[in-house]
Design a protein around this motif. Structure first.
Motif, PDB file in Angstrom:
ATOM      1  N   ILE A  97     -17.705  22.356   1.174  1.00 11.82           N
ATOM      2  CA  ILE A  97     -17.563  23.755   1.584  1.00 11.82           C
ATOM      3  C   ILE A  97     -18.913  24.326   2.011  1.00 11.82           C
ATOM      4  O   ILE A  97     -19.022  25.008   3.040  1.00 11.82           O
ATOM      5  CB  ILE A  97     -16.962  24.593   0.444  1.00 11.82           C
ATOM      6  CG1 ILE A  97     -15.509  24.173   0.195  1.00 11.82           C
ATOM      7  CG2 ILE A  97     -17.033  26.087   0.767  1.00 11.82           C
ATOM      8  CD1 ILE A  97     -14.893  24.798  -1.040  1.00 11.82           C
ATOM      9  N   ARG A  98     -19.935  24.043   1.225  1.00 15.03           N
ATOM     10  CA  ARG A  98     -21.260  24.552   1.579  1.00 15.03           C
ATOM     11  C   ARG A  98     -21.732  24.005   2.930  1.00 15.03           C
ATOM     12  O   ARG A  98     -22.528  24.644   3.625  1.00 15.03           O
ATOM     13  CB  ARG A  98     -22.263  24.197   0.477  1.00 15.03           C
ATOM     14  CG  ARG A  98     -22.084  25.020  -0.793  1.00 15.03           C
ATOM     15  CD  ARG A  98     -23.255  24.838  -1.741  1.00 15.03           C
ATOM     16  NE  ARG A  98     -23.261  23.510  -2.355  1.00 15.03           N
ATOM     17  CZ  ARG A  98     -22.670  23.200  -3.500  1.00 15.03           C
ATOM     18  NH1 ARG A  98     -22.007  24.131  -4.176  1.00 15.03           N
ATOM     19  NH2 ARG A  98     -22.749  21.980  -3.986  1.00 15.03           N
ATOM     20  N   MET A  99     -21.221  22.820   3.310  1.00 16.55           N
ATOM     21  CA  MET A  99     -21.614  22.212   4.580  1.00 16.55           C
ATOM     22  C   MET A  99     -20.659  22.581   5.715  1.00 16.55           C
ATOM     23  O   MET A  99     -20.793  22.054   6.815  1.00 16.55           O
ATOM     24  CB  MET A  99     -21.722  20.698   4.416  1.00 16.55           C
ATOM     25  CG  MET A  99     -22.859  20.276   3.500  1.00 16.55           C
ATOM     26  SD  MET A  99     -23.063  18.482   3.349  1.00 16.55           S
ATOM     27  CE  MET A  99     -23.577  18.049   5.019  1.00 16.55           C
ATOM     28  N   GLY A 100     -19.685  23.454   5.419  1.00 17.33           N
ATOM     29  CA  GLY A 100     -18.853  23.977   6.494  1.00 17.33           C
ATOM     30  C   GLY A 100     -17.391  23.620   6.475  1.00 17.33           C
ATOM     31  O   GLY A 100     -16.650  23.988   7.390  1.00 17.33           O
ATOM     32  N   SER A 101     -16.934  22.914   5.449  1.00 17.54           N
ATOM     33  CA  SER A 101     -15.517  22.545   5.406  1.00 17.54           C
ATOM     34  C   SER A 101     -14.627  23.782   5.377  1.00 17.54           C
ATOM     35  O   SER A 101     -14.934  24.778   4.722  1.00 17.54           O
ATOM     36  CB  SER A 101     -15.222  21.689   4.163  1.00 17.54           C
ATOM     37  OG  SER A 101     -13.861  21.307   4.147  1.00 17.54           O
ATOM     38  N   THR A 102     -13.523  23.713   6.086  1.00 15.64           N
ATOM     39  CA  THR A 102     -12.543  24.802   6.095  1.00 15.64           C
ATOM     40  C   THR A 102     -11.266  24.408   5.352  1.00 15.64           C
ATOM     41  O   THR A 102     -10.365  25.229   5.201  1.00 15.64           O
ATOM     42  CB  THR A 102     -12.174  25.181   7.542  1.00 15.64           C
ATOM     43  OG1 THR A 102     -11.679  24.019   8.232  1.00 15.64           O
ATOM     44  CG2 THR A 102     -13.390  25.716   8.281  1.00 15.64           C
ATOM     45  N   ASN A 103     -11.210  23.146   4.898  1.00 16.12           N
ATOM     46  CA  ASN A 103      -9.988  22.598   4.326  1.00 16.12           C
ATOM     47  C   ASN A 103     -10.387  21.530   3.311  1.00 16.12           C
ATOM     48  O   ASN A 103     -10.971  20.513   3.688  1.00 16.12           O
ATOM     49  CB  ASN A 103      -9.176  21.961   5.471  1.00 16.12           C
ATOM     50  CG  ASN A 103      -7.742  21.684   5.131  1.00 16.12           C
ATOM     51  OD1 ASN A 103      -6.925  22.584   5.141  1.00 16.12           O
ATOM     52  ND2 ASN A 103      -7.428  20.427   4.853  1.00 16.12           N
ATOM     53  N   VAL A 104     -10.152  21.764   2.018  1.00 18.84           N
ATOM     54  CA  VAL A 104     -10.516  20.770   1.009  1.00 18.84           C
ATOM     55  C   VAL A 104      -9.263  20.238   0.323  1.00 18.84           C
ATOM     56  O   VAL A 104      -8.283  20.953   0.132  1.00 18.84           O
ATOM     57  CB  VAL A 104     -11.495  21.337  -0.035  1.00 18.84           C
ATOM     58  CG1 VAL A 104     -12.832  21.650   0.612  1.00 18.84           C
ATOM     59  CG2 VAL A 104     -10.944  22.573  -0.725  1.00 18.84           C
ATOM     60  N   ARG A 105      -9.305  18.960  -0.057  1.00 26.31           N
ATOM     61  CA  ARG A 105      -8.146  18.266  -0.585  1.00 26.31           C
ATOM     62  C   ARG A 105      -8.422  17.865  -2.030  1.00 26.31           C
ATOM     63  O   ARG A 105      -9.227  16.988  -2.301  1.00 26.31           O
ATOM     64  CB  ARG A 105      -7.857  17.035   0.281  1.00 26.31           C
ATOM     65  CG  ARG A 105      -7.861  17.353   1.776  1.00 26.31           C
ATOM     66  CD  ARG A 105      -7.602  16.133   2.645  1.00 26.31           C
ATOM     67  NE  ARG A 105      -8.560  15.058   2.451  1.00 26.31           N
ATOM     68  CZ  ARG A 105      -9.693  14.937   3.120  1.00 26.31           C
ATOM     69  NH1 ARG A 105     -10.059  15.858   4.018  1.00 26.31           N
ATOM     70  NH2 ARG A 105     -10.496  13.917   2.901  1.00 26.31           N
ATOM     71  N   VAL A 106      -7.743  18.521  -2.957  1.00 23.91           N
ATOM     72  CA  VAL A 106      -8.023  18.332  -4.380  1.00 23.91           C
ATOM     73  C   VAL A 106      -6.756  17.883  -5.104  1.00 23.91           C
ATOM     74  O   VAL A 106      -5.717  18.532  -4.995  1.00 23.91           O
ATOM     75  CB  VAL A 106      -8.568  19.634  -5.008  1.00 23.91           C
ATOM     76  CG1 VAL A 106      -8.811  19.443  -6.500  1.00 23.91           C
ATOM     77  CG2 VAL A 106      -9.857  20.061  -4.306  1.00 23.91           C
ATOM     78  N   GLY A 107      -6.862  16.784  -5.844  1.00 29.72           N
ATOM     79  CA  GLY A 107      -5.709  16.268  -6.565  1.00 29.72           C
ATOM     80  C   GLY A 107      -5.893  16.230  -8.061  1.00 29.72           C
ATOM     81  O   GLY A 107      -5.292  16.995  -8.807  1.00 29.72           O
ATOM     82  N   SER A 108      -6.764  15.337  -8.546  1.00 34.82           N
ATOM     83  CA  SER A 108      -6.874  15.086  -9.986  1.00 34.82           C
ATOM     84  C   SER A 108      -7.337  16.310 -10.768  1.00 34.82           C
ATOM     85  O   SER A 108      -6.928  16.499 -11.917  1.00 34.82           O
ATOM     86  CB  SER A 108      -7.822  13.906 -10.241  1.00 34.82           C
ATOM     87  OG  SER A 108      -9.110  14.160  -9.698  1.00 34.82           O
ATOM     88  N   LEU A 109      -8.171  17.160 -10.176  1.00 29.65           N
ATOM     89  CA  LEU A 109      -8.617  18.354 -10.893  1.00 29.65           C
ATOM     90  C   LEU A 109      -7.469  19.336 -11.117  1.00 29.65           C
ATOM     91  O   LEU A 109      -7.517  20.157 -12.043  1.00 29.65           O
ATOM     92  CB  LEU A 109      -9.739  19.052 -10.131  1.00 29.65           C
ATOM     93  CG  LEU A 109     -11.090  18.348 -10.082  1.00 29.65           C
ATOM     94  CD1 LEU A 109     -12.081  19.159  -9.277  1.00 29.65           C
ATOM     95  CD2 LEU A 109     -11.632  18.089 -11.481  1.00 29.65           C
ATOM     96  N   LEU A 110      -6.442  19.245 -10.288  1.00 29.42           N
ATOM     97  CA  LEU A 110      -5.284  20.126 -10.440  1.00 29.42           C
ATOM     98  C   LEU A 110      -4.202  19.503 -11.308  1.00 29.42           C
ATOM     99  O   LEU A 110      -3.672  20.132 -12.219  1.00 29.42           O
ATOM    100  CB  LEU A 110      -4.692  20.462  -9.060  1.00 29.42           C
ATOM    101  CG  LEU A 110      -5.544  21.329  -8.153  1.00 29.42           C
ATOM    102  CD1 LEU A 110      -4.937  21.384  -6.750  1.00 29.42           C
ATOM    103  CD2 LEU A 110      -5.669  22.741  -8.716  1.00 29.42           C
ATOM    104  N   PHE A 111      -3.877  18.246 -11.024  1.00 22.53           N
ATOM    105  CA  PHE A 111      -2.731  17.619 -11.669  1.00 22.53           C
ATOM    106  C   PHE A 111      -3.084  16.740 -12.864  1.00 22.53           C
ATOM    107  O   PHE A 111      -2.191  16.309 -13.596  1.00 22.53           O
ATOM    108  CB  PHE A 111      -1.957  16.777 -10.649  1.00 22.53           C
ATOM    109  CG  PHE A 111      -1.316  17.580  -9.559  1.00 22.53           C
ATOM    110  CD1 PHE A 111      -0.151  18.290  -9.787  1.00 22.53           C
ATOM    111  CD2 PHE A 111      -1.892  17.639  -8.295  1.00 22.53           C
ATOM    112  CE1 PHE A 111       0.445  19.038  -8.778  1.00 22.53           C
ATOM    113  CE2 PHE A 111      -1.303  18.379  -7.274  1.00 22.53           C
ATOM    114  CZ  PHE A 111      -0.131  19.075  -7.528  1.00 22.53           C
ATOM    115  N   GLY A 112      -4.370  16.474 -13.072  1.00 27.30           N
ATOM    116  CA  GLY A 112      -4.756  15.618 -14.185  1.00 27.30           C
ATOM    117  C   GLY A 112      -4.856  14.166 -13.762  1.00 27.30           C
ATOM    118  O   GLY A 112      -4.856  13.836 -12.572  1.00 27.30           O
ATOM    119  N   LYS A 113      -4.933  13.285 -14.741  1.00 24.76           N
ATOM    120  CA  LYS A 113      -5.143  11.860 -14.465  1.00 24.76           C
ATOM    121  C   LYS A 113      -4.024  11.299 -13.596  1.00 24.76           C
ATOM    122  O   LYS A 113      -2.905  11.799 -13.574  1.00 24.76           O
ATOM    123  CB  LYS A 113      -5.224  11.077 -15.774  1.00 24.76           C
ATOM    124  CG  LYS A 113      -3.970  11.096 -16.623  1.00 24.76           C
ATOM    125  CD  LYS A 113      -4.196  10.344 -17.925  1.00 24.76           C
ATOM    126  CE  LYS A 113      -2.952  10.361 -18.817  1.00 24.76           C
ATOM    127  NZ  LYS A 113      -1.834   9.590 -18.241  1.00 24.76           N
TER     128      LYS A 113
END
Length: 266
Positions: A232-248
Protein backbone atom coordinates in the motif's frame (compact mmCIF):
# COMPACT_ATOMS: atom_id res chain seq x y z
CA UNK A 1 -25.90 -20.64 16.40
CA UNK A 2 -23.89 -23.00 18.57
CA UNK A 3 -21.23 -21.71 20.92
CA UNK A 4 -18.56 -22.83 18.44
CA UNK A 5 -20.23 -20.81 15.68
CA UNK A 6 -20.44 -17.80 17.94
CA UNK A 7 -16.72 -17.97 18.59
CA UNK A 8 -16.08 -18.18 14.87
CA UNK A 9 -18.26 -15.12 14.28
CA UNK A 10 -16.38 -13.16 16.94
CA UNK A 11 -12.96 -14.26 15.64
CA UNK A 12 -13.69 -13.39 12.02
CA UNK A 13 -15.20 -10.02 12.87
CA UNK A 14 -12.23 -9.15 15.07
CA UNK A 15 -9.78 -10.21 12.37
CA UNK A 16 -11.56 -8.09 9.77
CA UNK A 17 -11.62 -5.04 12.01
CA UNK A 18 -7.89 -5.37 12.71
CA UNK A 19 -6.87 -5.90 9.08
CA UNK A 20 -9.09 -3.08 7.81
CA UNK A 21 -7.59 -0.74 10.40
CA UNK A 22 -4.10 -1.64 9.19
CA UNK A 23 -5.13 -1.08 5.59
CA UNK A 24 -6.61 2.31 6.42
CA UNK A 25 -3.53 3.38 8.37
CA UNK A 26 -1.14 2.40 5.57
CA UNK A 27 -3.37 4.02 2.94
CA UNK A 28 -3.40 7.33 4.83
CA UNK A 29 -6.65 8.49 3.28
CA UNK A 30 -6.11 6.94 -0.16
CA UNK A 31 -8.77 4.46 -1.33
CA UNK A 32 -7.51 0.86 -1.18
CA UNK A 33 -9.65 -2.24 -1.69
CA UNK A 34 -9.25 -5.10 0.75
CA UNK A 35 -9.97 -8.40 -0.98
CA UNK A 36 -10.60 -11.34 1.36
CA UNK A 37 -8.93 -14.37 -0.22
CA UNK A 38 -11.53 -17.02 0.50
CA UNK A 39 -10.48 -20.10 -1.46
CA UNK A 40 -11.37 -23.34 0.34
CA UNK A 41 -13.25 -21.37 3.00
CA UNK A 42 -16.87 -22.40 3.66
CA UNK A 43 -19.58 -20.03 2.42
CA UNK A 44 -20.62 -19.51 6.05
CA UNK A 45 -17.30 -17.77 6.78
CA UNK A 46 -17.81 -15.40 3.86
CA UNK A 47 -21.36 -14.66 5.00
CA UNK A 48 -20.04 -13.74 8.46
CA UNK A 49 -17.59 -11.21 7.01
CA UNK A 50 -20.21 -9.83 4.65
CA UNK A 51 -22.67 -9.42 7.52
CA UNK A 52 -20.14 -7.92 9.93
CA UNK A 53 -20.30 -4.26 11.02
CA UNK A 54 -17.44 -3.55 8.59
CA UNK A 55 -19.38 -5.21 5.71
CA UNK A 56 -16.69 -6.96 3.69
CA UNK A 57 -17.77 -6.82 0.03
CA UNK A 58 -14.76 -8.02 -1.95
CA UNK A 59 -13.80 -11.71 -1.98
CA UNK A 60 -11.15 -13.49 -4.06
CA UNK A 61 -11.39 -17.03 -5.38
CA UNK A 62 -8.86 -19.20 -7.22
CA UNK A 63 -11.01 -21.85 -8.84
CA UNK A 64 -13.84 -21.27 -11.31
CA UNK A 65 -15.95 -24.16 -10.06
CA UNK A 66 -15.70 -23.04 -6.44
CA UNK A 67 -16.45 -19.44 -7.41
CA UNK A 68 -19.55 -20.43 -9.37
CA UNK A 69 -20.77 -22.47 -6.41
CA UNK A 70 -20.26 -19.73 -3.83
CA UNK A 71 -21.71 -17.03 -6.07
CA UNK A 72 -24.90 -19.08 -6.34
CA UNK A 73 -25.24 -19.26 -2.55
CA UNK A 74 -24.13 -15.85 -1.29
CA UNK A 75 -25.61 -12.32 -1.62
CA UNK A 76 -25.62 -10.74 -5.07
CA UNK A 77 -24.07 -7.58 -3.59
CA UNK A 78 -20.73 -9.36 -3.10
CA UNK A 79 -17.94 -8.33 -5.48
CA UNK A 80 -16.07 -11.42 -6.65
CA UNK A 81 -12.45 -11.32 -7.81
CA UNK A 82 -11.01 -14.25 -9.73
CA UNK A 83 -7.34 -14.54 -8.73
CA UNK A 84 -6.31 -18.07 -9.68
CA UNK A 85 -4.49 -19.51 -12.67
CA UNK A 86 -6.77 -18.81 -15.61
CA UNK A 87 -7.51 -21.55 -18.13
CA UNK A 88 -8.70 -20.49 -21.57
CA UNK A 89 -11.47 -23.12 -21.62
CA UNK A 90 -12.90 -21.70 -18.37
CA UNK A 91 -13.03 -18.09 -19.54
CA UNK A 92 -16.47 -18.25 -21.14
CA UNK A 93 -18.20 -19.54 -18.00
CA UNK A 94 -16.29 -17.08 -15.87
CA UNK A 95 -17.25 -14.09 -18.01
CA UNK A 96 -20.84 -15.08 -18.70
CA UNK A 97 -22.29 -16.79 -15.61
CA UNK A 98 -21.52 -14.50 -12.67
CA UNK A 99 -23.19 -11.10 -12.80
CA UNK A 100 -21.37 -9.81 -9.72
CA UNK A 101 -17.91 -10.84 -10.91
CA UNK A 102 -15.99 -7.68 -10.09
CA UNK A 103 -12.74 -8.53 -11.85
CA UNK A 104 -10.45 -11.19 -13.30
CA UNK A 105 -6.93 -10.46 -12.05
CA UNK A 106 -4.87 -13.12 -13.81
CA UNK A 107 -4.99 -12.38 -17.54
CA UNK A 108 -1.58 -13.15 -19.04
CA UNK A 109 -2.17 -13.97 -22.72
CA UNK A 110 -4.03 -12.49 -25.67
CA UNK A 111 -5.86 -15.79 -26.07
CA UNK A 112 -7.31 -15.59 -22.56
CA UNK A 113 -8.26 -11.95 -22.99
CA UNK A 114 -10.04 -12.77 -26.25
CA UNK A 115 -11.90 -15.68 -24.62
CA UNK A 116 -13.11 -13.42 -21.80
CA UNK A 117 -14.09 -10.81 -24.37
CA UNK A 118 -16.10 -13.37 -26.32
CA UNK A 119 -17.89 -14.61 -23.21
CA UNK A 120 -18.77 -11.18 -21.89
CA UNK A 121 -19.75 -9.86 -25.32
CA UNK A 122 -22.32 -12.64 -25.71
CA UNK A 123 -23.86 -11.58 -22.40
CA UNK A 124 -23.95 -7.89 -23.28
CA UNK A 125 -25.64 -8.77 -26.59
CA UNK A 126 -28.36 -10.67 -24.73
CA UNK A 127 -27.23 -14.02 -26.11
CA UNK A 128 -25.91 -15.65 -22.94
CA UNK A 129 -27.73 -17.66 -20.29
CA UNK A 130 -28.80 -14.39 -18.67
CA UNK A 131 -30.79 -13.47 -21.78
CA UNK A 132 -31.93 -9.87 -22.09
CA UNK A 133 -30.98 -9.25 -18.46
CA UNK A 134 -27.34 -9.69 -19.50
CA UNK A 135 -27.40 -6.40 -21.41
CA UNK A 136 -27.33 -4.64 -18.03
CA UNK A 137 -24.21 -6.39 -16.74
CA UNK A 138 -21.61 -3.95 -17.95
CA UNK A 139 -18.03 -4.54 -19.04
CA UNK A 140 -15.80 -6.96 -17.14
CA UNK A 141 -12.80 -5.51 -15.30
CA UNK A 142 -9.51 -7.30 -15.89
CA UNK A 143 -5.96 -7.03 -14.60
CA UNK A 144 -2.89 -8.18 -16.50
CA UNK A 145 -0.74 -10.46 -14.35
CA UNK A 146 2.98 -9.70 -14.50
CA UNK A 147 5.69 -12.13 -13.39
CA UNK A 148 7.86 -9.58 -11.63
CA UNK A 149 10.14 -12.11 -9.88
CA UNK A 150 11.07 -14.18 -12.93
CA UNK A 151 10.19 -17.42 -11.12
CA UNK A 152 9.19 -20.28 -13.42
CA UNK A 153 6.56 -21.37 -10.90
CA UNK A 154 4.72 -18.05 -11.25
CA UNK A 155 2.25 -17.18 -13.97
CA UNK A 156 2.20 -13.84 -15.72
CA UNK A 157 3.75 -12.02 -18.63
CA UNK A 158 7.32 -10.84 -18.44
CA UNK A 159 7.51 -7.12 -17.60
CA UNK A 160 8.61 -6.06 -21.11
CA UNK A 161 5.60 -7.89 -22.62
CA UNK A 162 2.94 -6.34 -20.38
CA UNK A 163 2.40 -3.21 -22.45
CA UNK A 164 1.53 -5.15 -25.61
CA UNK A 165 -1.07 -7.25 -23.81
CA UNK A 166 -2.54 -4.20 -22.10
CA UNK A 167 -2.72 -2.41 -25.44
CA UNK A 168 -4.57 -5.37 -26.98
CA UNK A 169 -7.14 -5.40 -24.19
CA UNK A 170 -7.56 -1.63 -24.28
CA UNK A 171 -7.90 -1.42 -28.08
CA UNK A 172 -9.43 -4.76 -29.11
CA UNK A 173 -11.62 -5.98 -26.23
CA UNK A 174 -14.55 -3.54 -25.95
CA UNK A 175 -16.43 -5.79 -23.50
CA UNK A 176 -13.53 -5.65 -21.05
CA UNK A 177 -12.14 -2.79 -18.96
CA UNK A 178 -8.40 -2.76 -18.33
CA UNK A 179 -8.30 -1.96 -14.61
CA UNK A 180 -4.65 -2.46 -13.81
CA UNK A 181 -1.73 -4.80 -13.26
CA UNK A 182 -1.32 -7.61 -10.76
CA UNK A 183 1.64 -9.54 -9.37
CA UNK A 184 2.38 -12.36 -6.97
CA UNK A 185 5.94 -11.60 -5.97
CA UNK A 186 8.53 -13.95 -4.56
CA UNK A 187 8.18 -15.06 -0.96
CA UNK A 188 11.74 -14.03 -0.14
CA UNK A 189 11.12 -10.49 -1.36
CA UNK A 190 7.89 -10.23 0.61
CA UNK A 191 9.63 -11.27 3.84
CA UNK A 192 12.71 -9.09 3.41
CA UNK A 193 12.72 -5.86 5.40
CA UNK A 194 16.08 -4.53 4.21
CA UNK A 195 14.81 -2.53 1.23
CA UNK A 196 11.74 -1.76 -0.85
CA UNK A 197 10.21 -4.87 -2.38
CA UNK A 198 11.73 -5.18 -5.89
CA UNK A 199 8.63 -6.96 -7.22
CA UNK A 200 6.45 -4.04 -6.21
CA UNK A 201 8.94 -1.56 -7.67
CA UNK A 202 8.87 -3.43 -10.97
CA UNK A 203 5.07 -3.50 -11.11
CA UNK A 204 4.87 0.22 -10.34
CA UNK A 205 7.35 0.93 -13.12
CA UNK A 206 5.46 -1.20 -15.64
CA UNK A 207 2.17 0.42 -14.61
CA UNK A 208 3.58 3.92 -15.00
CA UNK A 209 4.91 3.17 -18.48
CA UNK A 210 1.66 1.48 -19.55
CA UNK A 211 -0.53 4.26 -18.21
CA UNK A 212 1.52 6.86 -20.06
CA UNK A 213 1.52 4.91 -23.32
CA UNK A 214 -2.22 4.16 -23.29
CA UNK A 215 -3.37 7.37 -21.65
CA UNK A 216 -5.40 5.56 -18.98
CA UNK A 217 -5.28 5.40 -15.20
CA UNK A 218 -4.44 1.90 -13.98
CA UNK A 219 -4.55 0.34 -10.52
CA UNK A 220 -2.14 -2.07 -8.85
CA UNK A 221 -3.14 -5.39 -7.30
CA UNK A 222 -0.17 -6.31 -5.13
CA UNK A 223 0.39 -7.26 -1.52
CA UNK A 224 -0.84 -10.19 0.56
CA UNK A 225 -0.99 -11.10 4.25
CA UNK A 226 2.76 -10.83 4.82
CA UNK A 227 3.42 -7.59 2.95
CA UNK A 228 0.20 -5.72 2.21
CA UNK A 229 1.14 -2.65 4.24
CA UNK A 230 4.37 -2.15 2.32
CA UNK A 231 2.47 -2.73 -0.92
CA UNK A 232 0.00 0.00 0.00
CA UNK A 233 2.78 2.41 0.88
CA UNK A 234 4.27 1.71 -2.57
CA UNK A 235 0.99 2.47 -4.33
CA UNK A 236 -1.15 -0.66 -4.30
CA UNK A 237 -4.86 -0.02 -4.80
CA UNK A 238 -5.93 -3.63 -4.23
CA UNK A 239 -4.54 -5.99 -1.55
CA UNK A 240 -5.31 -9.69 -1.20
CA UNK A 241 -5.44 -10.99 2.37
CA UNK A 242 -6.38 -14.51 3.42
CA UNK A 243 -4.77 -16.08 6.49
CA UNK A 244 -4.94 -12.91 8.60
CA UNK A 245 -8.71 -12.92 8.12
CA UNK A 246 -9.63 -16.59 8.10
CA UNK A 247 -6.86 -18.09 10.23
CA UNK A 248 -4.61 -21.04 9.45
CA UNK A 249 -4.96 -22.83 6.16
CA UNK A 250 -7.36 -25.74 5.83
CA UNK A 251 -6.06 -29.30 6.10
CA UNK A 252 -6.20 -31.58 3.07
CA UNK A 253 -9.13 -33.41 4.65
CA UNK A 254 -11.05 -30.16 5.15
CA UNK A 255 -10.32 -29.09 1.58
CA UNK A 256 -11.49 -32.44 0.22
CA UNK A 257 -14.69 -32.13 2.24
CA UNK A 258 -15.39 -28.69 0.74
CA UNK A 259 -14.63 -29.93 -2.78
CA UNK A 260 -17.17 -32.72 -2.34
CA UNK A 261 -19.86 -30.10 -1.66
CA UNK A 262 -19.21 -28.28 -4.93
CA UNK A 263 -21.25 -29.54 -7.89
CA UNK A 264 -19.53 -30.27 -11.17
CA UNK A 265 -19.92 -27.64 -13.87
CA UNK A 266 -20.34 -28.38 -17.55
Amino acid sequence: MSSVDQRRVADLRENLAEVQARVDKAANGRPVTLVAVSKYMPPSDLQILYSSPHRQLHFGENYVQELLHKASLLPAEIHWHFQGALQTNKCKNLASQIRNLWSVETVDTVKKADALEKGRRSVLEGKGEAGEEGRKWGRLRVYVQVNTSGEESKSGVEPPEALALCRHIHNSCPSLTLSGLMTIGSRSNSLSSSEENPDFKTLVSVRDQTSEELGVELGLSMGMSSDFEEAIRMGSTNVRVGSLLFGKRKTKEEIDELKNQIPETK
